[in-house]
Design an enzyme around this catalytic site. Sequence first.
Site, short mmCIF file in Angstrom:
data_model
loop_
_atom_site.label_atom_id
_atom_site.label_comp_id
_atom_site.label_asym_id
_atom_site.label_seq_id
_atom_site.Cartn_x
_atom_site.Cartn_y
_atom_site.Cartn_z
N LYS A 1 -19.91 -21.42 -9.25
CA LYS A 1 -19.26 -21.28 -10.56
C LYS A 1 -17.82 -20.81 -10.38
O LYS A 1 -16.91 -21.27 -11.08
CB LYS A 1 -20.04 -20.27 -11.42
CG LYS A 1 -19.74 -20.32 -12.91
CD LYS A 1 -20.22 -21.62 -13.53
CE LYS A 1 -19.99 -21.65 -15.02
NZ LYS A 1 -21.09 -21.11 -15.79
N TYR B 1 0.86 -1.19 0.00
CA TYR B 1 0.00 0.00 0.00
C TYR B 1 0.90 1.23 0.00
O TYR B 1 1.93 1.24 -0.66
CB TYR B 1 -0.96 -0.07 1.20
CG TYR B 1 -2.13 0.86 1.07
CD1 TYR B 1 -2.98 0.80 -0.04
CD2 TYR B 1 -2.40 1.81 2.04
CE1 TYR B 1 -4.05 1.67 -0.17
CE2 TYR B 1 -3.47 2.68 1.93
CZ TYR B 1 -4.30 2.61 0.82
OH TYR B 1 -5.36 3.47 0.70
#
Length: 760
Positions: A95, A40
């Site tokens: 899925k 970050y």
Amino acid sequence: MSESRKRREALLYHAKPTPGKISVVPTKKYATQHDLSLAYSPGVAEPCLEIAKDKNNVYKYTSKSNLVAVISNGTAVLGLGDIGPEASKPVMEGKGVLFKIFADIDVFDIEVDVTDVDKFVETVKAIAPTFGGINLEDIKAPEAFEIERRLKEELDIPVMHDDQHGTAIISAAALINALEINGKNIAEVQIVVNGAGAAAISCTRLYLALGAKRENVVMCDSKGVIRKDRDNLTSQKEEFASDKNVSSLEEAMHNADVFIGLSKGNVVTPEMLLSMAKNPIVFAMANPEPEISYDLAVKTREDIIMATGRSDHPNQVNNVLGFPFIFRGALDVRATKINEAMKLAAVKALADLAKKSVPEQVNIVYDEISLSFGKDYIIPKPFDPRLIYEIPPAIAKAAMDSGVAKEPIEDWEKYREELMDRSGTGTKEIRLLHNRAKKDPKKIVFAEADHLDVLKAAQRVFEEKIGFPILLGRKELILELKEELGFDDEVPILDPKTDEEEEKRNRYAEVFWKSRQRKGVTLFEAKKMMRERNYFAAMMVNSGEADALITGYSRPYPSVVRPILELIEKDKGVTRVAAANLMLTKQGPMFLSDTTINVNPTAKDLAKITQLTSALAKMFGMKPNIAMLGFSNFGSTKSESSVKIREAISYIHRNHPSVIVDGELQADFALNPELLAKEFPFSKLNGKKVNVLIFPNLDAANITYKLMKQINEIESIGPILLGMSKPVHIIQLGASVDEMVNMAALAVVDAQNRAVIKKA
């Protein structure tokens, strides 16, 4: 399994231990402040600036290149209909799981509370910069057609509505092969399509692209044949409206060569099948019940080629053969779309794969002597390990040839190797093991069935048709626990201590005493031993009243293995038994030996352990590449441990030259092919992926496999007893339910193998 039990189990699976089925996992180090400053602020600014200069750098510095969005509004969820976006989320997560386990593609599932086409398209376009591809799912027709068309036109990443194209691609590959077997020409066959939804329309369009003639196609919906004189047809139905003088499905089937079912169960009768042309092709793909059952269809016509959407019959048309591998190939060349050329490439690659020699691993999984191209094998099996490195290259090449690939592949061999590495996930091996066990379930004695977790495992084994449990323990307690679990199926329950089992106890004791009377065992002692469940269970297996034994949950390993070794004979030619653990690692399945039996094996013992573990790997359909581990490499020290490893290696090289084994090797060299090739180019393991590790002593093996389990959360099957003449397997103290179920599946496969050897 009762419906209430199924419901409870499904809800528990999705709720515990953490709600849902997918999570986000960091791929970079994050342990120190330095790591976080790179992840970050301030370090993250550097890739941001590079991407601002050139948007294409987003593929270099972020996960976009391997990230697909599975997007739905929940308006047409398979089997459930319009249930809304929130209710569709478990399906979309599922899925995502399939994408990951079959093709190593990461997924964010996104459920959109929008039914308007313009708003849906606008929403997807707005979030598209995050993703490398878009998989549209469970969106009702006709909106699904327009949504996909617009997104394909307006986005520069691959977009596919799997409900349309997945079934179309898989069934088209199967159709090509079925027509070839029957000697029929796709341009001449009469085709009946029952169903007019997104999948049916897409299937028919693809068949036309392969050469079918529009005038030879009759499409039916719930009102009958879609004719040109019908009113209020959608544009998609108008595309396939017929001018033939037929009105019903029954009339359309007369003299038809091909039936494609994408409708609902049991709408085709035997009479309809009998009215079809010679050598008919019937794809009854409705789920869960096909348009006509497989058994009824093949009984009605011997000349039929039959496919369904079910896994319990030959020729399963399963979308998982397509979408993970199509997106894999598209992502790997940064394709801007999934076009017709790529779909046709998938069709051809799948059709061609079914004609190639089937790996023994696939034969083993599906309990076939030798799968080969023909009426019962027109499409590859979902567990075929070749799919990951056969289909994506075909997709990638088609993308390149059709001009939609931004990052062409140059080294195809290297690409195939990368794809093989992606498939290294242990969950696949568990599925393969369970699937193979289900082909021929065996009787399994659970010697500690009056423990809740053991009974849970036995219940799963029974309900999943892995095997037929025989429950040993206190009968009253087992019945109480069964009631608590909702395990209401009738299975044998035996308590070795009761008068009810006296006849068996005495019979077993007589046999045992005769085998041990010259080794200090009296008949009285033998009868006393048979009151103990492990002795009793072992004799059940010895006598053929059970096929396999699972025990060890409630007692330390040494106290459990003792009666097994006393009662069960060793395999022919085996002087010392051993035990191995199958570790299901990210690099693929790996066998570790000896993990529980031999404290400090000799060189001769190590050689035998190596042979036994090699045979175990072959049972799983793997080609064993074996490293004998130590703290040194190839004679760099002369310690007692290193010397015995070298002696064992030398013995195997002389007497069993076909066994791929080398050592002694440090673990990092054994598991790092580049390091091994650089430092020891002479090794027999060069160019091979090590999948069996043999340790110099029990300390090293036992500590290693338990560390791997706990620290890396690697699933393990084992310890697997090696060298016994019967399928007897001892689980670890306090093993989990999953571990016991996996071990039961292995015991069944072990019994299957022994039955085959005995017949031969």
